[in-house]
Design a protein around this motif. Sequence first.
Motif, PDB file in Angstrom:
ATOM      1  N   HIS A 105       0.803  -1.216   0.000  1.00  0.00           N
ATOM      2  CA  HIS A 105       0.000   0.000   0.000  1.00  0.00           C
ATOM      3  C   HIS A 105       0.839   1.272   0.000  1.00  0.00           C
ATOM      4  N   THR A 106       2.057   1.202   0.504  1.00  0.00           N
ATOM      5  CA  THR A 106       2.859   2.417   0.643  1.00  0.00           C
ATOM      6  C   THR A 106       3.881   2.595  -0.475  1.00  0.00           C
ATOM      7  N   ALA A 107       4.166   1.553  -1.235  1.00  0.00           N
ATOM      8  CA  ALA A 107       5.200   1.634  -2.260  1.00  0.00           C
ATOM      9  C   ALA A 107       4.628   2.107  -3.597  1.00  0.00           C
ATOM     10  N   PRO A 108       5.291   3.039  -4.266  1.00  0.00           N
ATOM     11  CA  PRO A 108       4.816   3.458  -5.593  1.00  0.00           C
ATOM     12  C   PRO A 108       4.968   2.350  -6.627  1.00  0.00           C
ATOM     13  N   ASN A 109       6.018   1.530  -6.473  1.00  0.00           N
ATOM     14  CA  ASN A 109       6.245   0.390  -7.372  1.00  0.00           C
ATOM     15  C   ASN A 109       5.986  -0.896  -6.590  1.00  0.00           C
ATOM     16  N   HIS A 110       4.685  -1.126  -6.314  1.00  0.00           N
ATOM     17  CA  HIS A 110       4.308  -2.199  -5.402  1.00  0.00           C
ATOM     18  C   HIS A 110       4.588  -3.580  -5.963  1.00  0.00           C
ATOM     19  N   ARG A 111       4.577  -3.763  -7.286  1.00  0.00           N
ATOM     20  CA  ARG A 111       4.883  -5.081  -7.832  1.00  0.00           C
ATOM     21  C   ARG A 111       6.345  -5.445  -7.592  1.00  0.00           C
ATOM     22  N   GLU A 112       7.203  -4.480  -7.629  1.00  0.00           N
ATOM     23  CA  GLU A 112       8.609  -4.742  -7.334  1.00  0.00           C
ATOM     24  C   GLU A 112       8.754  -5.234  -5.897  1.00  0.00           C
ATOM     25  N   VAL A 113       8.059  -4.590  -4.974  1.00  0.00           N
ATOM     26  CA  VAL A 113       8.111  -4.991  -3.562  1.00  0.00           C
ATOM     27  C   VAL A 113       7.556  -6.401  -3.384  1.00  0.00           C
ATOM     28  N   LEU A 114       6.382  -6.659  -3.965  1.00  0.00           N
ATOM     29  CA  LEU A 114       5.768  -7.979  -3.816  1.00  0.00           C
ATOM     30  C   LEU A 114       6.586  -9.055  -4.498  1.00  0.00           C
ATOM     31  N   GLY A 115       7.137  -8.734  -5.656  1.00  0.00           N
ATOM     32  CA  GLY A 115       7.930  -9.723  -6.376  1.00  0.00           C
ATOM     33  C   GLY A 115       9.146 -10.190  -5.603  1.00  0.00           C
ATOM     34  N   GLU A 116       9.666  -9.324  -4.772  1.00  0.00           N
ATOM     35  CA  GLU A 116      10.811  -9.692  -3.947  1.00  0.00           C
ATOM     36  C   GLU A 116      10.390 -10.544  -2.753  1.00  0.00           C
ATOM     37  N   LEU A 117       9.220 -10.251  -2.179  1.00  0.00           N
ATOM     38  CA  LEU A 117       8.793 -10.939  -0.959  1.00  0.00           C
ATOM     39  C   LEU A 117       8.101 -12.281  -1.222  1.00  0.00           C
ATOM     40  N   LEU A 118       7.398 -12.388  -2.339  1.00  0.00           N
ATOM     41  CA  LEU A 118       6.493 -13.520  -2.539  1.00  0.00           C
ATOM     42  C   LEU A 118       7.149 -14.899  -2.621  1.00  0.00           C
ATOM     43  N   PRO A 119       8.253 -15.089  -3.345  1.00  0.00           N
ATOM     44  CA  PRO A 119       8.793 -16.446  -3.454  1.00  0.00           C
ATOM     45  C   PRO A 119       9.031 -17.120  -2.101  1.00  0.00           C
ATOM     46  N   ASP A 120       9.665 -16.423  -1.170  1.00  0.00           N
ATOM     47  CA  ASP A 120       9.913 -17.004   0.152  1.00  0.00           C
ATOM     48  C   ASP A 120       8.616 -17.197   0.933  1.00  0.00           C
ATOM     49  N   LEU A 121       7.688 -16.231   0.824  1.00  0.00           N
ATOM     50  CA  LEU A 121       6.414 -16.364   1.528  1.00  0.00           C
ATOM     51  C   LEU A 121       5.631 -17.577   1.030  1.00  0.00           C
ATOM     52  N   ILE A 122       5.602 -17.781  -0.273  1.00  0.00           N
ATOM     53  CA  ILE A 122       4.881 -18.921  -0.833  1.00  0.00           C
ATOM     54  C   ILE A 122       5.480 -20.221  -0.340  1.00  0.00           C
ATOM     55  N   ARG A 123       6.786 -20.343  -0.424  1.00  0.00           N
ATOM     56  CA  ARG A 123       7.445 -21.590   0.009  1.00  0.00           C
ATOM     57  C   ARG A 123       7.243 -21.843   1.499  1.00  0.00           C
ATOM     58  N   ASP A 124       7.384 -20.813   2.327  1.00  0.00           N
ATOM     59  CA  ASP A 124       7.248 -21.001   3.774  1.00  0.00           C
ATOM     60  C   ASP A 124       5.814 -21.336   4.167  1.00  0.00           C
TER      61      ASP A 124
END
Length: 416
Positions: free
Chosen positions: A131-150
């Motif tokens: 919600h706070t990042a102007p380039n939110h896909r970049e932020v999510l793209g970095e976080l998601l792989p580890d979140l999905i696996r965990d």
Amino acid sequence: MSSDATPDPYSSQLVFGQRVQILRTRRGMSRPVLAGLLGMSPSWLKQIETGQIHVPKLPMILRIAEALRVRDLSELTGDVTAPVDLFIGPGHPRLAAVKAAVDAFPLAADQAPPPTAHLQHRLARAWAARHTAPNHREVLGELLPDLIRDAQLAVRHADTAPDRRAAQAVLSEVYSLCQFFVAYQPDSALLWRVAERGLVAAQESEDPHAIGVAAWLAAQAHRDSGPRHFDAADAVNLEALRYLEPHLAAAEDRVIAIAGALQFEAGYTAARRGDTATAWAWWDKADKAARKLDAAYYHPITSFSRAIMGAHAVTVAVELRAGGESVRQAVRADATAIPSRPRLARHRIEEARGYQLDGQPDVALDTLDRAHEAAPETIRYNGYARRIILEETEAKSPERRRRAAQLAAKVGLLAA
């Protein structure tokens, strides 16, 4: 191919009008309905389809593309040498890594997962970052792989039924977060895998909030697939509302909020159908749900809140093609009360659609500039914004063409 076979709209031998007719028919849309969406008469559309009127200018081609949910202009024009995607944005550089995490099927369970509470905390931070990042896909793209696996690992390691349900609720929400990243990127199959897995995990969790969120996103996926899928969108949406109804009397805010978000989605789909009375009736129900929430409450996933109802009213009016009403609602809406940058940018895009419908293209371009300031990635992936920009690059006014070209360059629309 036999002479009575269904024509292929992608065949280069077909003329523009034939393509319009075939695509309209395949989407289950009648000629009067499409003509109404275009602000033209059924007889005009018939003349286009039968070739009695030549190919219209680019602004009308873009309006037809929007109404038919055509992804690429070459589907209408037959010119495959210069494809222009309208409703699918560019592939994000992190899409491959996210896709790999979704597609993985690890069976070994020799690695201990993080505690569910820890995953919930990471999820909350991820939503806040989105919600706070102007380039939110970049932020999510970095976080998601580890979140999905965990999260997948947490489900496999759960020893008791309550632990497994809690882990499934987290996994469902991770897939919901993932759907925000995948949406409008060039991998529709991945989007559907994520949406379906989110629904399954939510059902396994037996958590009303998780079920509501997964249904909310699944309904959007169906609706955005075109008019033939509106019934499926309603089916998922209304079934989720029926499930949530018994829980609402003593529900916490997040469950009330997801029910309100689902009510608005039902109105959104009705507006896409052109059903004015039903669309506004659902908006009224959603508004009543919003008023049960504290004035400062803001749902971390759907953005549902009292403040968002003004933005939702703009969307309903725009989808009903009511330009004057869209502008009136835009003036009334308090955009400053929307704390989410991507949601604010989406609201600005809806405002721009309203101003263009109302014959105020200069204001529409100004509003799209403000959307870009709020969240550049939102406008870059939004088909409606892309359509308006492309249309205005063909405007009669040299100054408007120049401004539209500058915005197209900023958005990356004209990149090779």
